[in-house]
Scaffold this motif. Structure first.
Motif, short mmCIF file in Angstrom:
data_model
loop_
_atom_site.label_atom_id
_atom_site.label_comp_id
_atom_site.label_asym_id
_atom_site.label_seq_id
_atom_site.Cartn_x
_atom_site.Cartn_y
_atom_site.Cartn_z
N PRO A 122 0.84 -1.21 0.00
CA PRO A 122 0.00 0.00 0.00
C PRO A 122 0.87 1.25 0.00
O PRO A 122 1.95 1.26 0.58
CB PRO A 122 -0.79 -0.13 1.31
N CYS A 123 0.40 2.30 -0.62
CA CYS A 123 1.14 3.56 -0.65
C CYS A 123 0.96 4.28 0.68
O CYS A 123 -0.16 4.59 1.08
CB CYS A 123 0.66 4.43 -1.80
N GLN A 124 2.07 4.55 1.35
CA GLN A 124 2.02 5.19 2.67
C GLN A 124 2.10 6.71 2.61
O GLN A 124 1.95 7.38 3.63
CB GLN A 124 3.18 4.66 3.53
N GLY A 125 2.36 7.26 1.43
CA GLY A 125 2.46 8.70 1.31
C GLY A 125 3.02 9.13 -0.03
O GLY A 125 3.51 8.33 -0.82
N VAL A 179 4.25 6.78 -9.85
CA VAL A 179 3.76 5.53 -9.24
C VAL A 179 3.01 5.81 -7.94
O VAL A 179 1.94 5.25 -7.69
CB VAL A 179 4.93 4.55 -9.01
N SER A 180 3.55 6.70 -7.12
CA SER A 180 2.88 7.03 -5.85
C SER A 180 1.54 7.71 -6.09
O SER A 180 0.54 7.38 -5.45
CB SER A 180 3.78 7.95 -5.01
N SER A 181 1.52 8.67 -7.00
CA SER A 181 0.26 9.39 -7.26
C SER A 181 -0.78 8.46 -7.87
O SER A 181 -1.97 8.52 -7.53
CB SER A 181 0.51 10.60 -8.16
N ALA A 182 -0.37 7.58 -8.79
CA ALA A 182 -1.31 6.64 -9.41
C ALA A 182 -1.91 5.70 -8.36
O ALA A 182 -3.10 5.40 -8.38
CB ALA A 182 -0.61 5.84 -10.50
N SER A 183 -1.06 5.25 -7.42
CA SER A 183 -1.54 4.37 -6.36
C SER A 183 -2.55 5.08 -5.46
O SER A 183 -3.60 4.52 -5.10
CB SER A 183 -0.35 3.87 -5.52
N LEU A 184 -2.27 6.34 -5.12
CA LEU A 184 -3.17 7.10 -4.26
C LEU A 184 -4.47 7.46 -4.99
O LEU A 184 -5.54 7.45 -4.40
CB LEU A 184 -2.48 8.37 -3.77
N PHE A 185 -4.37 7.76 -6.28
CA PHE A 185 -5.56 8.06 -7.08
C PHE A 185 -6.53 6.88 -7.08
O PHE A 185 -7.73 7.04 -6.91
CB PHE A 185 -5.17 8.37 -8.52
N ARG A 186 -5.99 5.69 -7.30
CA ARG A 186 -6.83 4.51 -7.53
C ARG A 186 -7.04 3.66 -6.29
O ARG A 186 -7.84 2.74 -6.30
CB ARG A 186 -6.21 3.65 -8.63
N GLY A 187 -6.28 3.95 -5.22
CA GLY A 187 -6.41 3.15 -4.02
C GLY A 187 -5.90 1.74 -4.19
O GLY A 187 -6.40 0.81 -3.55
N THR A 214 -4.21 11.04 3.16
CA THR A 214 -5.36 11.89 3.45
C THR A 214 -5.14 13.31 2.98
O THR A 214 -6.01 13.94 2.35
CB THR A 214 -5.66 11.89 4.96
N LEU A 215 -3.95 13.84 3.25
CA LEU A 215 -3.63 15.20 2.85
C LEU A 215 -3.53 15.29 1.32
O LEU A 215 -3.96 16.29 0.73
CB LEU A 215 -2.32 15.63 3.49
N PHE A 216 -2.99 14.27 0.70
CA PHE A 216 -2.90 14.24 -0.77
C PHE A 216 -4.29 14.36 -1.38
O PHE A 216 -4.52 15.12 -2.33
CB PHE A 216 -2.23 12.94 -1.22
N GLU A 217 -5.23 13.61 -0.83
CA GLU A 217 -6.60 13.65 -1.35
C GLU A 217 -7.22 15.03 -1.14
O GLU A 217 -7.92 15.54 -2.03
CB GLU A 217 -7.45 12.58 -0.65
N GLU A 218 -6.96 15.65 0.01
CA GLU A 218 -7.48 17.00 0.26
C GLU A 218 -6.87 18.01 -0.72
O GLU A 218 -7.57 18.87 -1.26
CB GLU A 218 -7.14 17.42 1.69
N PHE A 245 -2.42 22.40 -7.07
CA PHE A 245 -1.85 21.07 -6.84
C PHE A 245 -2.37 20.08 -7.87
O PHE A 245 -1.62 19.25 -8.40
CB PHE A 245 -2.19 20.59 -5.43
N ARG A 246 -3.66 20.15 -8.15
CA ARG A 246 -4.24 19.24 -9.15
C ARG A 246 -3.57 19.42 -10.51
O ARG A 246 -3.25 18.46 -11.20
CB ARG A 246 -5.74 19.48 -9.25
N LYS A 247 -3.31 20.68 -10.89
CA LYS A 247 -2.64 20.96 -12.16
C LYS A 247 -1.22 20.41 -12.15
O LYS A 247 -0.75 19.86 -13.17
CB LYS A 247 -2.62 22.47 -12.39
N LEU A 248 -0.54 20.52 -11.02
CA LEU A 248 0.82 20.01 -10.89
C LEU A 248 0.85 18.50 -11.09
O LEU A 248 1.69 17.96 -11.83
CB LEU A 248 1.37 20.37 -9.52
N VAL A 249 -0.07 17.78 -10.45
CA VAL A 249 -0.11 16.32 -10.54
C VAL A 249 -0.50 15.87 -11.94
O VAL A 249 0.10 14.93 -12.49
CB VAL A 249 -1.07 15.74 -9.48
#
Length: 224
Positions: free
Chosen positions: A43-46, A80-88, A109-113, A120-124
């Motif tokens: 699981p992605c921890q951050g 890879v980290s962002s894709a994991s957090l996006f999709r869970g 949690t903070l990433f999702e916020e 931030f959304r544009k950056l990702v």
């Protein structure tokens, strides 16, 4: 530290108060080279923000082979980290510090916020576009270029003296050490380089460039 962070990631300026609070609660972490930062299938921890150093992201196969996907340097983001957090979903690759590195970890949690913040959304999303272009080039190289071409290309642009092991090159190319060693010996027999212990001295960059561009082959210089 906050000033340095924002100089690397200026698009995070609207999140400065959150970053200051985060740094107070969970300061940036410094790790030596070779530290595993996240594991494939876990699981992605951050979400890591690299402040110094470099992170090597690679995909590993069951047979032990490894293929480097990309590297994350200060001011860059990890796909890879962002894709994991996006999709869970579990992480699709492994991250290891390629050199001594300093990172600030953004909690899931903070990433999702933060995704609700336009900057931030544009950056990702910009990251996805950039990394996808890199991965498309990688897929093209793996699928359509011969290994001697890819090895020759990997040797170029590092200077005349390379201090790295055959295993390191094999990991970058997604193959096994024995094949890399065999090809390097062919290059040496052709007079293009000399080999030492974790050392490669380039003698003929022009010949390697020709191989990398598919304009020449080691087959004409050696029988095996």
């Amino acid at each position: 530290m906050l000033t340095h962070l924002l100089s690397l990631y200026p698009d995070l300026e609207p999140l400065a108060p959150d970053l200051a609070a985060l740094q107070a609660q969970a300061p940036a972490v410094s790790v030596p080279a070779g530290t595993q930062l996240f594991a494939q299938g876990a699981p992605c921890q951050g979400f890591p923000l690299v402040l110094a150093g470099e992170v090597r992201v690679a995909c590993h196969a069951e047979d032990g082979r490894s293929l480097e996907l990309y590297r994350v340097r200060p001011g860059e983001l990890c796909l890879v980290s962002s894709a994991s957090l996006f999709r869970g979903l579990p992480l699709g690759a492994q991250g290891v510090s390629a050199q001594a590195s300093t990172l600030l970890m953004i909690t899931p949690t903070l990433f999702e916020e933060w995704l609700g913040v336009p900057a931030f959304r544009k950056l990702v999303l910009g990251l996805f576009a950039e990394r996808m272009a890199e991965l498309t080039s990688l897929v093209d190289a793996v699928a359509f270029q011969k290994l001697d071409q890819r090895l020759a290309a990997a040797l170029l642009g590092r200077g005349q003296d390379l201090h790295l092991s055959h295993q390191t090159l094999a990991d970058e190319l997604g193959t096994v050490r024995e094949i890399v060693t065999r090809l390097l010996r062919r290059f040496e027999h052709a007079g293009w380089l000399t080999l030492g212990r974790e050392h490669i001295h380039i003698l003929n960059s022009q010949a390697l460039r020709a191989v990398a561009g598919g304009q020449a082959s080691t087959a004409a210089h050696t029988t095996g």
